[in-house]
Scaffold this active site. Structure first.
Site, PDB file in Angstrom:
ATOM      1  N   MET A 183       0.805  -1.226   0.000  1.00 30.58           N
ATOM      2  CA  MET A 183       0.000   0.000   0.000  1.00 30.58           C
ATOM      3  C   MET A 183       0.838   1.275   0.000  1.00 30.58           C
ATOM      4  O   MET A 183       0.404   2.318   0.463  1.00 30.58           O
ATOM      5  CB  MET A 183      -0.971  -0.013   1.192  1.00 30.58           C
ATOM      6  CG  MET A 183      -1.918  -1.214   1.178  1.00 30.58           C
ATOM      7  SD  MET A 183      -2.834  -1.462  -0.375  1.00 30.58           S
ATOM      8  CE  MET A 183      -4.072  -0.163  -0.191  1.00 30.58           C
ATOM      9  N   ASN A 205       1.597  -5.733 -10.379  1.00 34.83           N
ATOM     10  CA  ASN A 205       0.707  -5.404  -9.257  1.00 34.83           C
ATOM     11  C   ASN A 205      -0.659  -5.999  -9.520  1.00 34.83           C
ATOM     12  O   ASN A 205      -1.070  -6.157 -10.667  1.00 34.83           O
ATOM     13  CB  ASN A 205       0.584  -3.873  -9.139  1.00 34.83           C
ATOM     14  CG  ASN A 205      -0.325  -3.449  -7.995  1.00 34.83           C
ATOM     15  OD1 ASN A 205      -0.266  -4.014  -6.895  1.00 34.83           O
ATOM     16  ND2 ASN A 205      -1.170  -2.467  -8.232  1.00 34.83           N
ATOM     17  N   HIS A 220      -4.612  -5.065  -8.638  1.00 35.72           N
ATOM     18  CA  HIS A 220      -5.420  -3.938  -8.187  1.00 35.72           C
ATOM     19  C   HIS A 220      -6.889  -4.353  -8.199  1.00 35.72           C
ATOM     20  O   HIS A 220      -7.348  -4.971  -9.165  1.00 35.72           O
ATOM     21  CB  HIS A 220      -5.192  -2.740  -9.116  1.00 35.72           C
ATOM     22  CG  HIS A 220      -5.966  -1.527  -8.701  1.00 35.72           C
ATOM     23  ND1 HIS A 220      -5.594  -0.753  -7.621  1.00 35.72           N
ATOM     24  CD2 HIS A 220      -7.106  -0.980  -9.181  1.00 35.72           C
ATOM     25  CE1 HIS A 220      -6.475   0.230  -7.467  1.00 35.72           C
ATOM     26  NE2 HIS A 220      -7.398   0.114  -8.407  1.00 35.72           N
ATOM     27  N   SER A 239      -7.475  -6.437 -11.645  1.00 35.10           N
ATOM     28  CA  SER A 239      -6.553  -6.301 -12.773  1.00 35.10           C
ATOM     29  C   SER A 239      -5.131  -6.595 -12.324  1.00 35.10           C
ATOM     30  O   SER A 239      -4.726  -6.161 -11.249  1.00 35.10           O
ATOM     31  CB  SER A 239      -6.587  -4.866 -13.314  1.00 35.10           C
ATOM     32  OG  SER A 239      -7.900  -4.450 -13.644  1.00 35.10           O
ATOM     33  N   GLU A 273       3.220   5.878 -13.281  1.00 28.37           N
ATOM     34  CA  GLU A 273       1.836   6.345 -13.167  1.00 28.37           C
ATOM     35  C   GLU A 273       1.035   5.368 -12.304  1.00 28.37           C
ATOM     36  O   GLU A 273       0.946   4.174 -12.625  1.00 28.37           O
ATOM     37  CB  GLU A 273       1.194   6.446 -14.563  1.00 28.37           C
ATOM     38  CG  GLU A 273      -0.156   7.135 -14.536  1.00 28.37           C
ATOM     39  CD  GLU A 273      -0.989   6.822 -15.780  1.00 28.37           C
ATOM     40  OE1 GLU A 273      -2.228   6.916 -15.676  1.00 28.37           O
ATOM     41  OE2 GLU A 273      -0.410   6.462 -16.823  1.00 28.37           O
ATOM     42  N   ASP A 329      -1.222   2.820 -10.858  1.00 25.12           N
ATOM     43  CA  ASP A 329      -2.193   1.890 -11.430  1.00 25.12           C
ATOM     44  C   ASP A 329      -2.396   2.121 -12.922  1.00 25.12           C
ATOM     45  O   ASP A 329      -3.481   1.850 -13.461  1.00 25.12           O
ATOM     46  CB  ASP A 329      -3.538   1.987 -10.680  1.00 25.12           C
ATOM     47  CG  ASP A 329      -3.401   1.644  -9.195  1.00 25.12           C
ATOM     48  OD1 ASP A 329      -2.557   0.792  -8.864  1.00 25.12           O
ATOM     49  OD2 ASP A 329      -4.117   2.238  -8.377  1.00 25.12           O
TER      50      ASP A 329
END
Ligand code: GAR
Length: 181
Positions: A83, A100, A102, A129, A136, A138
């Protein structure tokens, strides 16, 4: 397959799903020394690294994290409920090697509170996802998505639980492809 380092901040259920799927995990690292997932990883005999940036600053924290990942032989970093924003310099050092998961159907709902935002918007479909991490938030290239329905009466918690179950299926599948390609 490439060796993976997993970054967590808490519960670590996605990390557990990755380990249980047989992904070669050399290190589980956390910015929260009391993250519940660390104990689980240690119990599995997986090396762990825990360090808070509080007090030492982000640059020193990331330098030690980077060293720990390299010393463990990690070639890919998987964020799993991590986080904290990684700096541009860190992302550049690991360019195209950080992924990652998300809890939204990106490009919708970048950032926090994804489930509440999907419910408020009246969306019929939610999901998760897996994407490449860039500078940038996500915003990097998508590697895969999974959809779940939003049901009448859903709260952010009930929707989060349904999405999380989808995360546990999607992330191992996508990361396996990523580390063997
Ligand atoms: C997961 O739902 C993950 O998608 C989300 O946090 C949860 C972590 O659960 N990640 C983010 O919101 C990233 N900004 P876990 O610790 O049990 O894997």
């Amino acid at each position: 397959a490439k060796t993976v380092g997993i970054l967590i901040s808490g519960r670590g259920s996605n990390m557990m799903a990755l380990v249980e799927a047989g992904i070669p995990v050399a290190l589980v690292a956390s910015d929260k020394p009391d993250a519940a997932g660390l104990g689980w990883a240690r119990g599995r005999g997986i090396a762990t690294f825990a360090l808070s940036p509080k007090g030492i600053g982000k640059a020193a924290y990331e330098a030690q994290l980077d060293a720990a990942l390299r010393e463990a032989g990690c070639e890919v970093i998987a964020l799993a409920g991590y986080m904290r924003l990684l700096s541009d310099a860190f992302v550049a050092r690991w360019r195209d090697r950080i992924v990652n998961i998300h809890p939204s159907l990106l490009p919708k709902y970048k950032g926090l509170d994804t489930h509440a935002r999907a419910i408020t918007a009246g969306d019929a479909v939610a999901g998760c996802s897996v994407h490449i991490v860039t500078e940038e938030l996500d915003g990097g290239a998508l590697l895969g998505q999974a959809e779940v329905p939003v049901l009448a009466g859903d709260t952010p918690d009930t929707l989060a639980a349904r999405v999380l179950a989808a995360e546990h299926r999607l992330y191992p599948q996508i990361l396996k492809e990523f580390v063997t390609r």
